[in-house]
Structures are given as structure tokens and as C-alpha cells.
Design a protein around this motif. Structure first.
Motif, mmCIF file in Angstrom:
data_model
loop_
_atom_site.group_PDB
_atom_site.id
_atom_site.type_symbol
_atom_site.label_atom_id
_atom_site.label_comp_id
_atom_site.label_asym_id
_atom_site.label_seq_id
_atom_site.Cartn_x
_atom_site.Cartn_y
_atom_site.Cartn_z
ATOM 1 N N GLU A 47 41.184 73.049 -4.707
ATOM 2 C CA GLU A 47 39.845 72.501 -4.862
ATOM 3 C C GLU A 47 38.923 73.313 -3.944
ATOM 4 O OE1 GLU A 47 36.736 70.067 -6.177
ATOM 5 O OE2 GLU A 47 38.714 70.466 -7.006
ATOM 6 N N VAL A 48 37.832 73.813 -4.499
ATOM 7 C CA VAL A 48 36.884 74.622 -3.733
ATOM 8 C C VAL A 48 35.593 73.830 -3.561
ATOM 9 C CG1 VAL A 48 35.570 76.779 -3.655
ATOM 10 C CG2 VAL A 48 37.867 76.755 -4.671
ATOM 11 N N LYS A 49 35.111 73.780 -2.330
ATOM 12 C CA LYS A 49 33.845 73.122 -2.018
ATOM 13 C C LYS A 49 32.935 74.138 -1.336
ATOM 14 C CE LYS A 49 34.973 69.052 -3.498
ATOM 15 N NZ LYS A 49 34.385 68.587 -4.736
ATOM 16 N N GLY A 54 23.229 73.858 6.981
ATOM 17 C CA GLY A 54 22.186 72.861 7.179
ATOM 18 C C GLY A 54 22.437 71.551 6.463
ATOM 19 N N GLY A 55 23.352 71.540 5.548
ATOM 20 C CA GLY A 55 23.686 70.307 4.845
ATOM 21 C C GLY A 55 24.944 69.705 5.432
ATOM 22 N N ILE A 56 25.567 68.849 4.652
ATOM 23 C CA ILE A 56 26.820 68.262 5.126
ATOM 24 C C ILE A 56 27.908 69.328 5.109
ATOM 25 C CG2 ILE A 56 26.212 65.957 4.294
ATOM 26 C CD1 ILE A 56 28.268 66.408 2.026
ATOM 27 N N ASP A 57 28.929 69.111 5.900
ATOM 28 C CA ASP A 57 30.066 70.021 5.927
ATOM 29 C C ASP A 57 30.762 69.937 4.571
ATOM 30 O OD1 ASP A 57 33.039 70.602 6.344
ATOM 31 O OD2 ASP A 57 32.131 71.314 8.220
ATOM 32 N N PRO A 58 31.091 71.081 3.964
ATOM 33 C CA PRO A 58 31.716 71.032 2.637
ATOM 34 C C PRO A 58 33.016 70.237 2.598
ATOM 35 C CG PRO A 58 31.374 73.310 3.353
ATOM 36 C CD PRO A 58 30.852 72.436 4.425
ATOM 37 N N SER A 59 33.751 70.198 3.710
ATOM 38 C CA SER A 59 35.016 69.451 3.712
ATOM 39 C C SER A 59 34.786 67.954 3.538
ATOM 40 C CB SER A 59 35.797 69.722 4.997
ATOM 41 O OG SER A 59 35.090 69.244 6.122
ATOM 42 N N VAL A 89 39.746 74.880 -0.169
ATOM 43 C CA VAL A 89 39.040 75.956 0.518
ATOM 44 C C VAL A 89 37.568 75.579 0.526
ATOM 45 C CG1 VAL A 89 38.390 78.393 0.489
ATOM 46 C CG2 VAL A 89 40.715 77.713 -0.165
ATOM 47 N N THR A 90 36.974 75.576 1.731
ATOM 48 C CA THR A 90 35.549 75.312 1.834
ATOM 49 C C THR A 90 34.836 76.610 2.195
ATOM 50 O OG1 THR A 90 35.657 74.695 4.183
ATOM 51 C CG2 THR A 90 35.908 72.929 2.561
ATOM 52 N N VAL A 91 33.685 76.806 1.562
ATOM 53 C CA VAL A 91 32.911 78.027 1.782
ATOM 54 C C VAL A 91 31.498 77.616 2.176
ATOM 55 C CG1 VAL A 91 32.133 80.207 0.770
ATOM 56 C CG2 VAL A 91 34.281 79.171 -0.012
ATOM 57 N N LEU A 92 31.031 78.155 3.293
ATOM 58 C CA LEU A 92 29.692 77.868 3.785
ATOM 59 C C LEU A 92 28.848 79.126 3.644
ATOM 60 C CD1 LEU A 92 28.063 75.579 5.102
ATOM 61 C CD2 LEU A 92 28.744 76.503 7.330
ATOM 62 N N PHE A 93 27.694 78.989 2.969
ATOM 63 C CA PHE A 93 26.788 80.102 2.738
ATOM 64 C C PHE A 93 25.529 79.934 3.579
ATOM 65 C CE2 PHE A 93 29.215 79.992 -1.215
ATOM 66 C CZ PHE A 93 29.436 81.334 -1.480
#
Length: 108
Positions: A47-49, A54-59, A89-93
Motif C-alpha cells: 500500500e502506497v501513501k 505540511g499536511g498529515i503524515d502519510p502513514s 511505503v509512504t512518500v512525502l513530496f
């Protein structure tokens, strides 16, 4: 669009760890799995988030309901192995769509 880029970043990350690609956006009547990979003899539903800074943590977007759905889809597929697991896997941009961080949760 951000989700697609997150999946691409997650795929590249997992390939760099030695995983083998099986399928992307696999769907059946039970739901969808973003990525299906193999790690040695184990089939992995990933599952990819993806989110922007600046927003909530993807996890925090990964709920037990979603984990259960991915598990159901993965278990419904007839694979040539008995070992299956779910990973995230969480990805932060950043705001220029550059990857800031990738986190891999391999024990869900």
C-alpha cells in the motif's frame, strides 16, 4: 497525479532494495493493491501513501480497514507460494513535487 508519482517513487525504492516487480494497481472484486512485489519467495502487497509537506503524515492515512482490504485481495489471488505479507511505503513530496522522504514499513 500525486498518488501515481508516489507509486512510481515507491516502486523505484523497492526495486533498489532487491524486490521484484509483479503488478501495479491490481484490482479484483475485493479491492485494489497499489503494488505487488516479490522478495525472494514471498509475495508482497504494498500500500502506497503519498502526501505533500505540511499536511498529515502519510502513514496516518493507513487504516486497519485498508490493511484488511489489501490482505483480502492478496489472499484471494492464487500464487505459487504460501508466503504473503502486507507492507506500506509512504512518500512525502515538497511543493515542487520533489521527494523529501520515503519510509518503508515492512511489518504491518
Amino acid at each position: 497525479d500525486l498518488g501515481r508519482r508516489g507509486e512510481e517513487a515507491a516502486l523505484d525504492f523497492l526495486l533498489s532494495k532487491g524486490y521484484t516487480f509483479v503488478s501495479k494497481n491490481f484490482r479484483n472484486k475485493l479491492g485494489e493493491i497499489d503494488l505487488i512485489m516479490r522478495d525472494r519467495g514471498t509475495v508482497i502487497g504494498v500500500e502506497v501513501k503519498a502526501k505533500r509537506v505540511g499536511g498529515i503524515d502519510p502513514s496516518e492515512m493507513l487504516t486497519q480497514k485498508k490493511i484488511d482490504k489489501v490482505k483480502a485481495v492478496l489472499n484471494s489471488i492464487a500464487w505459487n507460494c504460501h508466503d504473503k505479507r502486507i507492507e506500506c511505503v509512504t512518500v512525502l513530496f515538497d511543493y515542487r513535487d520533489q521527494v523529501v522522504s520515503i519510509d518503508h514499513f515492512d511489518e504491518i
